[in-house]
Motif scaffolding. Structure first.
Motif, PDB file in Angstrom:
ATOM      1  N   SER A 139       0.830  -1.185   0.000  1.00  0.00           N
ATOM      2  CA  SER A 139       0.000   0.000   0.000  1.00  0.00           C
ATOM      3  C   SER A 139       0.874   1.248   0.000  1.00  0.00           C
ATOM      4  O   SER A 139       2.032   1.218   0.411  1.00  0.00           O
ATOM      5  CB  SER A 139      -0.920   0.014   1.230  1.00  0.00           C
ATOM      6  OG  SER A 139      -0.152  -0.002   2.417  1.00  0.00           O
ATOM      7  N   GLU A 140       0.315   2.345  -0.444  1.00  0.00           N
ATOM      8  CA  GLU A 140       1.046   3.596  -0.546  1.00  0.00           C
ATOM      9  C   GLU A 140       0.981   4.320   0.797  1.00  0.00           C
ATOM     10  O   GLU A 140      -0.065   4.801   1.199  1.00  0.00           O
ATOM     11  CB  GLU A 140       0.409   4.450  -1.642  1.00  0.00           C
ATOM     12  CG  GLU A 140       1.077   5.790  -1.843  1.00  0.00           C
ATOM     13  CD  GLU A 140       0.288   6.648  -2.826  1.00  0.00           C
ATOM     14  OE1 GLU A 140       0.764   6.817  -3.950  1.00  0.00           O
ATOM     15  OE2 GLU A 140      -0.815   7.113  -2.445  1.00  0.00           O
ATOM     16  N   ILE A 155       1.400   7.223   3.689  1.00  0.00           N
ATOM     17  CA  ILE A 155       1.338   8.680   3.778  1.00  0.00           C
ATOM     18  C   ILE A 155       1.964   9.080   5.112  1.00  0.00           C
ATOM     19  O   ILE A 155       1.532   8.619   6.166  1.00  0.00           O
ATOM     20  CB  ILE A 155      -0.126   9.188   3.708  1.00  0.00           C
ATOM     21  CG1 ILE A 155      -0.837   8.628   2.466  1.00  0.00           C
ATOM     22  CG2 ILE A 155      -0.151  10.715   3.717  1.00  0.00           C
ATOM     23  CD1 ILE A 155      -0.241   9.057   1.160  1.00  0.00           C
ATOM     24  N   LYS A 175       1.351  13.206  -0.128  1.00  0.00           N
ATOM     25  CA  LYS A 175      -0.057  13.327  -0.473  1.00  0.00           C
ATOM     26  C   LYS A 175      -0.538  12.042  -1.143  1.00  0.00           C
ATOM     27  O   LYS A 175       0.246  11.356  -1.801  1.00  0.00           O
ATOM     28  CB  LYS A 175      -0.270  14.514  -1.412  1.00  0.00           C
ATOM     29  CG  LYS A 175       0.159  15.850  -0.807  1.00  0.00           C
ATOM     30  CD  LYS A 175       0.002  16.985  -1.808  1.00  0.00           C
ATOM     31  CE  LYS A 175       0.441  18.310  -1.205  1.00  0.00           C
ATOM     32  NZ  LYS A 175       0.332  19.439  -2.164  1.00  0.00           N
ATOM     33  N   PRO A 176      -1.803  11.703  -0.978  1.00  0.00           N
ATOM     34  CA  PRO A 176      -2.312  10.505  -1.650  1.00  0.00           C
ATOM     35  C   PRO A 176      -2.044  10.562  -3.157  1.00  0.00           C
ATOM     36  O   PRO A 176      -2.210  11.603  -3.789  1.00  0.00           O
ATOM     37  CB  PRO A 176      -3.817  10.546  -1.347  1.00  0.00           C
ATOM     38  CG  PRO A 176      -3.920  11.340  -0.076  1.00  0.00           C
ATOM     39  CD  PRO A 176      -2.835  12.371  -0.151  1.00  0.00           C
ATOM     40  N   GLY A 177      -1.594   9.449  -3.704  1.00  0.00           N
ATOM     41  CA  GLY A 177      -1.282   9.382  -5.129  1.00  0.00           C
ATOM     42  C   GLY A 177       0.137   9.760  -5.484  1.00  0.00           C
ATOM     43  O   GLY A 177       0.496   9.825  -6.660  1.00  0.00           O
ATOM     44  N   HIS A 190      -1.431   6.232   8.293  1.00  0.00           N
ATOM     45  CA  HIS A 190      -1.812   5.797   6.944  1.00  0.00           C
ATOM     46  C   HIS A 190      -0.651   5.038   6.298  1.00  0.00           C
ATOM     47  O   HIS A 190      -0.046   5.475   5.329  1.00  0.00           O
ATOM     48  CB  HIS A 190      -2.197   6.996   6.083  1.00  0.00           C
ATOM     49  CG  HIS A 190      -3.323   7.814   6.637  1.00  0.00           C
ATOM     50  ND1 HIS A 190      -4.647   7.423   6.560  1.00  0.00           N
ATOM     51  CD2 HIS A 190      -3.325   8.986   7.329  1.00  0.00           C
ATOM     52  CE1 HIS A 190      -5.414   8.330   7.147  1.00  0.00           C
ATOM     53  NE2 HIS A 190      -4.640   9.284   7.620  1.00  0.00           N
TER      54      HIS A 190
END
Length: 630
Positions: free
Chosen positions: A120-121, A123, A137-139, A169
């Motif tokens: 998962s990415e 944060i 930031k998300p993305g 996160h």
């Protein structure tokens, strides 16, 4: 007059950023310090195309190793990373020691764990030397420029602390870290700013080229760092055009910023249809920004002054008026750098080049966010907290890495801070670690936390004595050590704490007399609790004390009592044996006085006398026989 003043300011700015005789920056003689770490790697690694050396990851931090997936081709081609699970604490840092003091470009590349179950990415936030400079930031993993974070910062001692702050996160995952020394005057903002700032690159654009590039790719000088330049061929398709040259560009790789020559060998220029140029970027509002605009006259059709003149507007305000590159540099193919700082209240930054003669031109743009550097925590107090962390066996989930008080968005859990404006340092004024399963001992170094007003370590399993040095924390108002496993006596030094209002020592194994200075304090609106300690005495509510004895005296008495007991036992044993001998002798004497015993004795005496006379007669007869005749 206004026109001449503007030109004079521009000329001074150009002089300050070049090597003319008015202000000459010293050229660095040696190679700058450079450290590149391949996170999670157990071996040194070299990567193409520049054969860059990345050192193995050893002794800098905690966390876990994992194989990596590169989120972007911009990232270095490394195969491992280090990640920090939330169970290891919310703050984790790379602490890099033994580096020269100076100005540094710090860059951190992020990675993704090569595991379908963990890919998962994440944060998270980043800080350097206690100042937060980036938030993912998300993305981010799908945007080349967001695959890394960078800061320009001054290192004033011999170490650098680069920290990652979890936000709940995902686990921070770090592919690589670069610590690159640059010129001490690089990106100098003037005396009004000083060195108490951190610069975060928001945008770096190289105009007119089609390839993203680092300074190293462009054979830039190491003292300029290794900046990443994103290419842009056009600001407005059809309304501008890209041009380039192979001619040598003067005034490029010079102090203090050492730009690569290739940066000025391409540019974007206006057209007849739209002579001006305009570029807009998104930014965070209500912050300060520094702009660095790069120019060189590389159009062979423009050879003299006044052929190309334009104003530079920032968000509609004229910042540089009547810019004529040839007039300001003195010739073609010579670099010009203009810099300004400004406050922006909106969410966008618009750069407009409005020509009054010819078409506008620009080679590159740099935009930095100016971040005020945080003041750090007093080193003595940081050291004391780290000792406390070790001695109390603080759970790993607390982290307690980096600076306890900064960045202010991520203080240490259980630690309260306040700013000491008189000394320009953060200090610790409260510890709240109750109900945390602590099992160690209270160190004497806790007294280095001289600004503490409140200590709550209740409901743990802390053992050992109460440190005498607690009495040195003059401002202490609350001390709650209740329901632990503390033993020994209450230090007399606690009685010297004049500001102490709450003292909870109940529920321990303390012994001895409560200090007199504490016994009378509850009369003055203080609340003290000593209950649940069977060995305490001396104040109302507790048993009365006998003569107060020190521990050594008690030990002496114990040994004396033991010696006395042994002496008594030996004496009784000797007396008993002597008594038995006397009784045995008395019994024997009594037996001899009995009639039967006397008769047997008389008979035995007669028999012995008779045997004696017979023996004597026998000896005489034998003697007479052995005498020779005369």
């Amino acid at each position: 007059m206004q026109f001449r003043s503007a030109i004079f300011q521009l000329l001074l700015l150009h002089i300050s950023l070049s090597t003319t005789s008015f202000w000459v920056f010293p050229v660095q003689a040696n190679e700058p310090f450079a450290l590149r770490i391949s996170c999670g790697s157990r071996d040194d690694v070299r990567t193409p195309p520049t054969n860059t050396l990345w050192y193995r990851d050893f002794g800098y931090t905690g966390g876990r190793f994992a194989n990596a997936t590169r989120p972007s081709f911009v990232s270095p081609p490394l195969k491992t990373l280090r990640f920090f699970p939330l169970s290891d604490g919310p703050e984790n840092c790379y602490d890099i020691e033994n580096i020269p003091a100076g100005r540094y470009q710090i860059r951190v590349f992020f990675g993704l764990i090569a595991d379908p179950n963990l890919a998962s990415e994440p944060i998270f936030d980043l800080s350097v030397e206690g100042t937060q400079f980036a938030s993912l930031k998300p993305g981010w993993s799908g945007v080349d420029e967001q695959s890394f974070a960078e800061a320009i910062v001054d290192i004033t001692d011999t170490s650098a602390s680069i920290c990652f702050h979890g936000t709940g996160h995902g686990d921070p995952s770090i592919l690589s870290i670069e610590v690159l020394q640059i010129d001490d005057n690089a990106y100098y903002l003037g005396k009004s700013w000083g060195n108490k700032v951190v610069l975060r690159p928001v945008k770096r654009l190289s105009s007119g080229t089609g390839k993203p590039a680092f300074d190293e790719d462009m054979n830039g000088t190491n003292w300029g760092g290794d900046r990443f330049w994103k290419p842009i061929k056009s600001f407005s398709t059809g309304d501008d055009q890209a041009i380039s040259t192979e001619n040598v560009i003067a005034e490029t790789s010079v102090p203090p910023n050492f730009y690569a020559q290739a940066l000025y060998q391409s540019a974007i220029v206006g057209t007849d249809r739209e002579p001006g140029l305009s570029f807009q970027i998104d930014i965070d509002p209500n912050k300060n920004y520094s702009l660095w605009l790069h120019f060189a006259e590389i159009d062979p059709a423009v050879t003299k002054e006044l052929q190309r003149v334009f104003d530079v507007l920032i968000n509609g305000d004229v910042t540089f008026k009547e810019v004529d590159v040839i007039r300001m540099t003195g010739e073609q193919y010579t670099a010009l750098v203009l810099n300004t700082t400004l406050s922006v209240s909106g969410k966008s930054l618009k750069i407009t080049l409005n020509p009054s003669a010819g078409h506008a031109i620009i080679s590159a743009i740099e935009v930095f966010e100016i971040i005020t550097a945080e003041m750090t925590t007093s080193p003595d107090e940081v050291s004391a907290l780290r000792t406390l962390k070790s001695m109390l066996g603080l759970p790993l989930r607390f982290g307690w890495n980096g600076d306890p008080c900064v960045p202010q968005q991520h203080p240490w859990s259980g630690v309260d801070c306040q700013f000491d404006s008189a000394h320009g340092k953060w200090v610790i004024d409260g510890l709240g670690l109750d109900y945390q399963g602590l099992r160690g001992f209270l160190p004497n170094e806790i007294s280095k936390l001289q600004h503490l007003q409140s200590i709550n370590l209740s409901e743990n399993s802390i053992r050992g004595p109460i440190p005498v040095t607690l009495g040195d924390i003059a401002g202490l108002q609350v001390l709650d050590l209740s329901y632990n496993e503390l033993n020994g006596t209450i230090p007399e030094s606690l009685g010297a704490l004049k500001n102490l209002q709450i003292l909870n020592l109940n529920g321990n194994s303390l012994t001895g007399k409560v200090p007199a200075n504490l016994g009378g304090r509850p009369l003055h609106r203080a609340r003290f609790n000593f209950t649940g300690n069977d060995g305490l005495c001396g104040i109302p509510g507790l048993p009365a004390c006998g003569p107060h004895l020190s521990v050594s005296a008690k030990i002496g008495i114990a040994f004396g009592s033991l010696f006395g007991l042994l002496f008594v036992l030996v004496f009784i044993t000797c007396w008993w044996k002597r008594r038995q001998n006397i009784l045995r002798a008395q019994k024997l004497a009594a037996a001899r006085e009995a009639p039967y015993a006397k008769a047997r004795t008389h008979f035995r005496d007669i028999q012995l006398g008779k045997q004696h006379r017979q023996l004597e007669a026998s000896k005489n007869a034998h003697a007479s026989e052995s005498v020779p005749l005369s």
